[in-house]
Design an enzyme around this catalytic site. Structure first.
Site, PDB file in Angstrom:
ATOM      1  N   HIS A  38      43.386  89.063  31.360  1.00  0.00           N
ATOM      2  CA  HIS A  38      43.728  87.735  30.847  1.00  0.00           C
ATOM      3  C   HIS A  38      42.766  86.707  31.442  1.00  0.00           C
ATOM      4  CE1 HIS A  38      48.145  89.337  30.648  1.00  0.00           C
ATOM      5  NE2 HIS A  38      47.383  89.830  29.675  1.00  0.00           N
ATOM      6  N   GLU A  49      36.656  91.485  36.380  1.00  0.00           N
ATOM      7  CA  GLU A  49      38.010  91.863  35.974  1.00  0.00           C
ATOM      8  C   GLU A  49      38.061  93.296  35.455  1.00  0.00           C
ATOM      9  OE1 GLU A  49      40.451  90.052  36.837  1.00  0.00           O
ATOM     10  OE2 GLU A  49      39.193  88.366  37.441  1.00  0.00           O
ATOM     11  N   HIS A  84      38.813  95.698  38.108  1.00  0.00           N
ATOM     12  CA  HIS A  84      40.248  95.868  38.360  1.00  0.00           C
ATOM     13  C   HIS A  84      40.884  96.779  37.317  1.00  0.00           C
ATOM     14  CE1 HIS A  84      40.150  93.005  41.535  1.00  0.00           C
ATOM     15  NE2 HIS A  84      40.023  91.922  40.773  1.00  0.00           N
TER      16      HIS A  84
END
Length: 476
Positions: A195, A218, A221
């Site tokens: 997001h 991101e 992750h």
């Protein structure tokens, strides 16, 4: 007497409500900031009274842990440097562990993953967002066995979206600055998803928050990596706007982390590029860090960058940051030296090499049969005897040919030169030197090389964003 006592009682609340001094207000504001930061990123339990006790050992330890992880002087106090770091933009994932992976080392149990871009930010054109995500995926694809493909509907492994404030996952965004994005570790449903806070100003360059850099972080992750305490790592939690995006590459810390989960990329099934003879020594060889160095031609080849000069070329890749230096004839004995232009068409796994009025096609070490061919078979007029530079836009499937102060555009799908060309370079690429030696497309930019300088050109803004030395790609 009772009347006087009543007045005194009336005065008591008023007298105890004098406003705090500026210093006291600032101290309270700093404590609020620190409390929120440590609760969000360092697993501090929500206990306002505890935080207000200056001698709380737990608070001191949490501050020390944060300072140590982020590379600050470990004082256990809310000093200036610590507060400054707390105000910096960063990833919204907590810093509660070592770089390697999330607790339990979650990882995908397959090597081919799907992704879907659910919606778009209004800050960038859709193709710019697509390109940034593709480049971010490639960062991890190049150092692992992982591959990615895009879905346009349905549920993908990695769902990518832009949102503001509360957006349905209990981790609200906080407006511009601070938390830029967050992602979830591998798994079903929400897990693996990314997001982005759409209150940020997302950009292709460093003028705002660079989408490629945040997306690449991101994705780390989403693949199972946690934050790294290494300030040079992509997975360091604070946002770092690289001024030279062309020089971006994963740190060894990032590579070690992701390969601890998935291993290195498999050996290529294609013929590796292997030289057949070594580079001779001699004073005629170009020096890569010569400030006057220019290039004859530049191309990509299967994820590597090739920089041609005279009889030689430098070969640079993401997995081997130190450029290799070779004779052209050591890889392709039948190719000429002193090239005019080169470019790769990724969809055909082919590099085209130009010299004079002829061009060759190569795949890996092999020069393809049926070459050389005349450049006029591509649709050039008889007056053109050579081209100066070429580059193929892999997203648009268009190849640009530059000769003198003009350029042509070739459609790779129809294999024909487009109508309405040639056009003046100055009209469509303002700020670029009219004499172009080579062109390279990377990171959403076109890099025009002219002599010892290169011009970073943003095709969306239609402007030159940086002027660099040509050999900066060789770590000079």
């Amino acid at each position: 007497m009772m009347h006087l006592a009543f007045l005194v009682l009336l005065c008591l609340p008023v007298c105890s409500a004098y406003p705090l001094s500026g210093a006291a207000k600032e101290e309270d504001s700093n404590k609020d900031l620190a409390q929120q930061y440590l609760e969000k990123y360092y697993n501090l339990e929500k206990d306002v009274k505890q935080f207000r006790r200056k001698d709380s050992n737990l608070i001191v330890k949490k501050i020390q842990g944060m300072q140590k992880f982020l590379g600050l002087e470990v004082t256990g106090k809310l000093d200036t440097d610590t507060l400054e770091v707390m105000r910096k933009p960063r990833c919204g994932v907590p810093d509660v562990g070592h770089f390697s992976s999330f607790p339990g080392m979650p990882k995908w149990r397959k090597t081919h993953l799907t992704y879907r871009i659910v919606n778009y930010t209004p800050d960038l054109p859709r193709d710019a967002v697509d390109s940034a995500i593709e480049k971010a995926l490639k960062v991890w694809e190049e150092v692992t066995p992982l591959t990615f493909s895009r879905l346009y509907e349905g549920e993908a492994d990695i769902m990518i979206s832009f949102a503001v404030k509360e957006h349905g996952d209990f981790y609200s965004f906080d407006g511009p600055g601070h938390s830029l994005a967050h992602a979830y570790p591998p798994g079903p449903g929400l897990y693996g998803d990314i997001h982005f806070d759409d209150d940020e100003k997302w950009t292709e360059d460093a003028s705002g928050t660079n989408l490629f850099l945040v997306a690449a972080h991101e994705l780390g992750h989403s693949l199972g990596l946690f934050h790294s305490a290494n300030t040079e790592a992509l997975m360091y939690p604070l946002y770092n706007s690289f001024t030279e995006l062309a020089q971006f590459r994963l740190s060894q810390d990032d590579v070690n982390g992701i390969q601890s989960l998935y291993g290195p990329p498999p050996a290529s099934t294609e013929e590796p590029l292997v030289p057949t003879k070594s580079v001779p020594s001699g004073s005629e060889m170009p020096a890569k860090c010569d400030p006057a160095l220019s290039f004859d031609a530049i191309s990509t080849l299967r994820g590597e960058y090739l920089f041609f000069k005279d009889r030689y070329f430098w070969r640079r890749s993401h997995w081997n940051p130190e450029p290799e230096f070779h004779l052209i004839s050591a890889f392709w004995p039948s190719l000429p030296s002193y090239l005019d232009a080169a470019y790769e068409v990724n969809s055909r796994d082919t590099v085209f090499i130009f010299k004079g009025n002829e061009f060759w096609a190569i795949r890996g070490n092999e020069v393809q049969a049926g070459y050389p061919r005349g450049i006029h078979t591509l649709g050039f007029p008889p007056t053109i005897r050579k081209i100066d530079a070429a580059v193929s836009d892999k997203e648009k499937k268009k190849t640009y040919f530059f000769a003198a102060d003009k350029y042509w555009r070739f459609d790779e799908n129809s294999q024909s030169m487009e109508q309405g060309f040639p056009r003046l370079i100055a009209d469509d690429f303002p700020g670029v030197e009219p004499k172009v030696d080579a062109v390279l497309q990377a990171f959403g930019f076109f890099y025009f090389f002219s002599g010892s300088s290169q011009f970073e050109f943003d095709p969306n803004a239609r402007m030159v964003t940086h002027i660099l030395k040509s050999n900066s790609w060789l770590h000079c």
